[in-house]
Design a protein around this motif. Structure first.
Motif: not given
Length: 133
Positions: A71-73, A76-79, A84-87
């Motif tokens: 998430x930190x790395x 762009x918004x899509x990444x 975030x969804x995976x987290x």
């Protein structure tokens, strides 16, 4: 003479009752020993389950940490949204694993309590013997 016969009969009956009681006591001891063996097996299995769940939980913690890093790395918004969804998914899974771990730990503790304590024959014969608390 008649009195001696009655005394002899009473002794024979008393010996028979004592032998029956001894047999019942041995049967109860054997049954208790079998229950203890089953309880020991269940306690060992519960301990193994707790150990495995603890390892799985550690692995899940590593996955969550990697997801936080993703998430930190994210560039762009899509990444970021994907990371975030995976987290969030990993956090939910970790919460579920923590609940299973707590249940397994409680089950292991209960199995340990059910296992009870076993006393050696020496301690049963002489509770004051060395090593018998």
């Amino acid at each position: 003479m008649r009195t001696l016969g009655l005394i002899g009969l009473a002794l024979v009956m008393a010996c028979g009752d004592a032998a029956e009681e001894m047999e019942r006591a041995q049967q109860r001891a054997h049954a208790a020993e079998q229950r203890a063996k089953v309880a020991e097996k269940l306690a060992a299995e519960a301990y193994d389950r707790v150990t495995q769940l603890n390892r799985d939980l550690e692995t899940m913690g590593e996955k969550v940490a990697a997801a936080v890093d993703a998430v930190v790395a994210a560039q762009n918004d899509a990444d970021r949204a994907s990371a975030k969804a995976k987290l969030e998914s990993l956090r939910k899974e970790k919460t579920t694993m923590e609940a299973r771990f707590a249940e397994a730990r409680a089950a292991a503790a209960q199995a340990q309590r059910k296992k009870g304590a076993t006393l050696s024959q020496e301690c049963l014969n002489n509770p004051l013997a060395k090593g018998c608390n």
